[in-house]
Design a protein around this motif. Structure first.
Motif, PDB file in Angstrom:
ATOM      1  N   PRO A 134       0.910  -1.221   0.214  1.00 61.90           N
ATOM      2  CA  PRO A 134       0.030   0.130  -0.164  1.00 61.90           C
ATOM      3  C   PRO A 134       0.939   1.223   0.141  1.00 61.90           C
ATOM      4  O   PRO A 134       1.996   1.321   0.645  1.00 61.90           O
ATOM      5  CB  PRO A 134      -0.851  -0.152   1.181  1.00 61.90           C
ATOM      6  CG  PRO A 134      -0.068  -1.138   2.090  1.00 61.90           C
ATOM      7  CD  PRO A 134       0.778  -1.907   1.273  1.00 61.90           C
ATOM      8  N   GLU A 135       0.651   2.268  -0.652  1.00 65.45           N
ATOM      9  CA  GLU A 135       1.391   3.349  -1.055  1.00 65.45           C
ATOM     10  C   GLU A 135       2.149   4.210  -0.060  1.00 65.45           C
ATOM     11  O   GLU A 135       3.194   4.586   0.034  1.00 65.45           O
ATOM     12  CB  GLU A 135       1.087   3.986  -2.464  1.00 65.45           C
ATOM     13  CG  GLU A 135       0.725   3.004  -3.544  1.00 65.45           C
ATOM     14  CD  GLU A 135       0.412   3.896  -4.969  1.00 65.45           C
ATOM     15  OE1 GLU A 135       0.849   3.366  -5.821  1.00 65.45           O
ATOM     16  OE2 GLU A 135      -0.219   4.760  -4.837  1.00 65.45           O
ATOM     17  N   LYS A 136       1.286   4.255   0.835  1.00 72.46           N
ATOM     18  CA  LYS A 136       1.583   5.122   1.950  1.00 72.46           C
ATOM     19  C   LYS A 136       2.391   4.345   3.015  1.00 72.46           C
ATOM     20  O   LYS A 136       3.378   4.685   3.618  1.00 72.46           O
ATOM     21  CB  LYS A 136       0.403   6.001   2.604  1.00 72.46           C
ATOM     22  CG  LYS A 136       0.135   7.028   1.664  1.00 72.46           C
ATOM     23  CD  LYS A 136      -1.008   7.937   2.112  1.00 72.46           C
ATOM     24  CE  LYS A 136      -1.339   9.255   1.097  1.00 72.46           C
ATOM     25  NZ  LYS A 136      -1.878   8.568  -0.130  1.00 72.46           N
ATOM     26  N   LEU A 137       1.806   3.087   3.222  1.00 72.54           N
ATOM     27  CA  LEU A 137       2.191   2.256   4.420  1.00 72.54           C
ATOM     28  C   LEU A 137       3.616   1.652   4.139  1.00 72.54           C
ATOM     29  O   LEU A 137       4.372   1.083   4.896  1.00 72.54           O
ATOM     30  CB  LEU A 137       1.249   1.155   4.749  1.00 72.54           C
ATOM     31  CG  LEU A 137       0.135   1.810   5.614  1.00 72.54           C
ATOM     32  CD1 LEU A 137      -0.866   0.576   5.939  1.00 72.54           C
ATOM     33  CD2 LEU A 137       0.317   2.617   6.887  1.00 72.54           C
ATOM     34  N   ALA A 138       3.745   1.361   2.829  1.00 75.07           N
ATOM     35  CA  ALA A 138       5.102   0.714   2.325  1.00 75.07           C
ATOM     36  C   ALA A 138       6.372   1.053   2.877  1.00 75.07           C
ATOM     37  O   ALA A 138       7.409   0.690   3.120  1.00 75.07           O
ATOM     38  CB  ALA A 138       5.077   0.716   0.857  1.00 75.07           C
ATOM     39  N   ILE A 139       6.380   2.603   3.232  1.00 78.82           N
ATOM     40  CA  ILE A 139       7.430   3.135   3.777  1.00 78.82           C
ATOM     41  C   ILE A 139       7.947   2.685   5.206  1.00 78.82           C
ATOM     42  O   ILE A 139       9.079   2.808   5.598  1.00 78.82           O
ATOM     43  CB  ILE A 139       7.266   4.643   3.756  1.00 78.82           C
ATOM     44  CG1 ILE A 139       6.490   5.108   4.821  1.00 78.82           C
ATOM     45  CG2 ILE A 139       7.116   5.352   2.507  1.00 78.82           C
ATOM     46  CD1 ILE A 139       6.371   6.776   4.939  1.00 78.82           C
ATOM     47  N   LEU A 140       6.966   1.943   5.802  1.00 77.14           N
ATOM     48  CA  LEU A 140       7.389   1.509   7.206  1.00 77.14           C
ATOM     49  C   LEU A 140       8.376   0.476   7.289  1.00 77.14           C
ATOM     50  O   LEU A 140       8.987   0.378   8.305  1.00 77.14           O
ATOM     51  CB  LEU A 140       5.990   1.107   7.938  1.00 77.14           C
ATOM     52  CG  LEU A 140       4.962   2.030   7.858  1.00 77.14           C
ATOM     53  CD1 LEU A 140       3.657   1.277   8.648  1.00 77.14           C
ATOM     54  CD2 LEU A 140       4.978   3.252   8.125  1.00 77.14           C
ATOM     55  N   GLU A 141       8.566  -0.079   6.166  1.00 81.27           N
ATOM     56  CA  GLU A 141       9.596  -1.214   6.086  1.00 81.27           C
ATOM     57  C   GLU A 141      11.151  -0.486   6.077  1.00 81.27           C
ATOM     58  O   GLU A 141      11.983  -1.527   6.320  1.00 81.27           O
ATOM     59  CB  GLU A 141       9.531  -1.931   4.856  1.00 81.27           C
ATOM     60  CG  GLU A 141      10.396  -3.234   4.766  1.00 81.27           C
ATOM     61  CD  GLU A 141       9.977  -4.041   3.633  1.00 81.27           C
ATOM     62  OE1 GLU A 141      11.024  -4.947   3.448  1.00 81.27           O
ATOM     63  OE2 GLU A 141       8.942  -3.830   2.945  1.00 81.27           O
ATOM     64  N   PHE A 142      11.013   0.824   5.963  1.00 80.93           N
ATOM     65  CA  PHE A 142      12.517   1.466   5.428  1.00 80.93           C
ATOM     66  C   PHE A 142      12.497   2.565   6.495  1.00 80.93           C
ATOM     67  O   PHE A 142      12.772   3.748   5.943  1.00 80.93           O
ATOM     68  CB  PHE A 142      12.606   1.858   3.972  1.00 80.93           C
ATOM     69  CG  PHE A 142      12.245   0.947   2.974  1.00 80.93           C
ATOM     70  CD1 PHE A 142      13.188  -0.266   2.871  1.00 80.93           C
ATOM     71  CD2 PHE A 142      10.917   0.501   2.542  1.00 80.93           C
ATOM     72  CE1 PHE A 142      12.909  -1.344   1.904  1.00 80.93           C
ATOM     73  CE2 PHE A 142      10.696  -0.591   1.604  1.00 80.93           C
ATOM     74  CZ  PHE A 142      11.737  -1.287   1.248  1.00 80.93           C
ATOM     75  N   PRO A 143      12.535   2.366   7.801  1.00 82.38           N
ATOM     76  CA  PRO A 143      12.687   3.483   8.764  1.00 82.38           C
ATOM     77  C   PRO A 143      13.922   4.397   8.782  1.00 82.38           C
ATOM     78  O   PRO A 143      13.844   5.486   9.080  1.00 82.38           O
ATOM     79  CB  PRO A 143      12.724   2.731  10.197  1.00 82.38           C
ATOM     80  CG  PRO A 143      13.042   1.555   9.736  1.00 82.38           C
ATOM     81  CD  PRO A 143      12.729   1.196   8.550  1.00 82.38           C
ATOM     82  N   ASP A 144      15.151   3.639   8.180  1.00 82.11           N
ATOM     83  CA  ASP A 144      16.226   4.718   8.109  1.00 82.11           C
ATOM     84  C   ASP A 144      16.168   5.838   7.065  1.00 82.11           C
ATOM     85  O   ASP A 144      16.726   6.767   6.933  1.00 82.11           O
ATOM     86  CB  ASP A 144      17.475   3.785   7.523  1.00 82.11           C
ATOM     87  CG  ASP A 144      17.987   2.654   8.544  1.00 82.11           C
ATOM     88  OD1 ASP A 144      17.424   2.786   9.620  1.00 82.11           O
ATOM     89  OD2 ASP A 144      18.574   1.878   8.531  1.00 82.11           O
ATOM     90  N   PHE A 145      15.220   5.875   6.203  1.00 85.26           N
ATOM     91  CA  PHE A 145      14.841   6.561   5.069  1.00 85.26           C
ATOM     92  C   PHE A 145      13.809   7.475   5.271  1.00 85.26           C
ATOM     93  O   PHE A 145      13.386   8.577   4.559  1.00 85.26           O
ATOM     94  CB  PHE A 145      14.858   6.048   3.601  1.00 85.26           C
ATOM     95  CG  PHE A 145      16.104   5.209   3.390  1.00 85.26           C
ATOM     96  CD1 PHE A 145      17.351   5.859   3.072  1.00 85.26           C
ATOM     97  CD2 PHE A 145      15.935   3.867   3.126  1.00 85.26           C
ATOM     98  CE1 PHE A 145      18.441   5.062   2.690  1.00 85.26           C
ATOM     99  CE2 PHE A 145      16.932   3.211   2.816  1.00 85.26           C
ATOM    100  CZ  PHE A 145      18.284   3.582   2.701  1.00 85.26           C
ATOM    101  N   ILE A 146      13.104   7.409   6.435  1.00 90.97           N
ATOM    102  CA  ILE A 146      11.856   8.355   6.677  1.00 90.97           C
ATOM    103  C   ILE A 146      11.999   9.256   7.735  1.00 90.97           C
ATOM    104  O   ILE A 146      12.723   9.178   8.532  1.00 90.97           O
ATOM    105  CB  ILE A 146      10.510   7.465   6.558  1.00 90.97           C
ATOM    106  CG1 ILE A 146      10.379   6.578   8.205  1.00 90.97           C
ATOM    107  CG2 ILE A 146      10.485   6.425   5.613  1.00 90.97           C
ATOM    108  CD1 ILE A 146       9.378   5.806   8.262  1.00 90.97           C
TER     109      ILE A 146
END
Length: 327
Positions: A134-146
């Protein structure tokens, strides 16, 4: 190759900026055959002598040719609503390019496309990967970049996050084109009302992020094709008093070279996404922070070609051809 594009109605295309059209034009230039349908035209049937498919996913498709005329840009062998049946496993590639929202019908379409994969169809992007990212939640896997981010239904969580970060952005998880995005500054004006509007009094999950002042330089869309970044991004720059850079919300698109941080993010995520079946993804970056991962129908080909002279459509069709050659 025979290519089937599952997309929005052709009548809705703005071909001067439409990325799906750019893909079609490059594919046609190479001599590939084009077919189109909408998700509503997908069908599976077992146990009927009257309906086509014999237990395989079928679509009612239109065979089209591009005319080169911007006013009447395609010619179809079948009239709208009168397509012919096409078994998806009998085309070379199915390109899922339906715009959000990712609603129940989109979800069901991914299941039909996944069944088509079981029949032997090659679908890009992978239907399972579309569901899993899901386009907004997919970032949660990459906390180093958010940047600082909260996902919650709870209004008290939102108030606590605002108290800590003072200037925040709230947005629905199913929005597109900047729809439903709110900024709440240090004074907290209307935070309660905005929270209630977005979370439906605790019934709906929302995303909250610390406001990134680098938005004035643009919300950058970084294109990743076959796991590798396109060397130019499209910075969507807010105009006037608007906080949103989305082109649909009036932002100005400016093509620019990737920064070192952009490159770092794209090179870290690209191979991971490609390995999961995401041939084409769009990473949204504000300043140095990843904010979204777009996988349904990323855009930007036309603007980057027009402003930077880089042909991302050619890179995309290369990637499709290479993926099919490996299979």
């Amino acid at each position: 190759m025979k290519l089937l594009f599952v997309t929005d109605p052709l009548s809705a295309f703005k071909i001067y900026k439409d990325t799906t059209f750019s893909m079609m034009r490059e594919a046609a230039r190479r001599g590939h055959t084009l077919m189109v349908c909408e998700p509503k035209h997908l069908m599976w049937c077992h146990g009927s002598r009257e309906l086509p498919g014999a237990g395989r996913v079928t679509a009612s498709v239109r065979d089209i040719e591009l005319t080169g005329d911007p006013d009447v840009w395609y010619r179809a062998a079948q009239a709208s609503g009168l397509g012919r049946p096409q078994v998806l496993s009998e085309v070379d590639a199915v390109l899922m390019r339906k715009d959000p929202p990712f609603d129940s019908e989109y979800f069901y379409a991914t299941h039909l496309l996944e069944q088509a994969e079981r029949d032997g169809a090659r679908v890009f992007n992978s239907p399972r990967a579309l569901r899993d990212h899901p386009e907004k939640l997919a970032i949660l896997e990459f906390p180093d970049f958010i940047g600082p981010t909260l996902v919650t239904r709870d209004a008290a969580d939102i108030r606590a996050f605002h108290a800590e970060h003072r200037d925040i952005i709230l947005k629905p998880l199913d929005g597109m084109g900047g729809m439903g995005i709110f900024r709440v500054r240090e004074d907290g004006l209307n935070l309660g009302s905005i929270s209630e509007t977005l979370n439906k009094f605790g019934a709906q999950t929302v995303m909250v992020q610390r406001f990134l002042p680098e938005i004035v330089q643009g919300d950058k869309r970084i294109l990743v094709i076959g796991g590798k970044p396109v060397p130019y991004c499209l910075a969507r720059i807010p105009q006037g008093t608007e906080v949103r850079g989305n082109l649909a919300a009036g932002g100005k698109g400016v093509a620019q070279k990737l920064s070192a941080r952009d490159q770092e993010i794209a090179e870290a995520l690209g191979p991971v996404l490609a390995a999961r079946g995401l041939l084409f993804a769009g990473l949204d970056v504000i300043g140095d922070s990843l904010t979204e991962i777009n996988v349904t129908s990323p855009t930007g080909f036309a603007e980057i070609a027009q402003q930077a002279g880089f042909d991302a459509a050619a890179v995309f069709v290369d990637a499709v051809e290479a993926a099919l050659a490996r299979s």
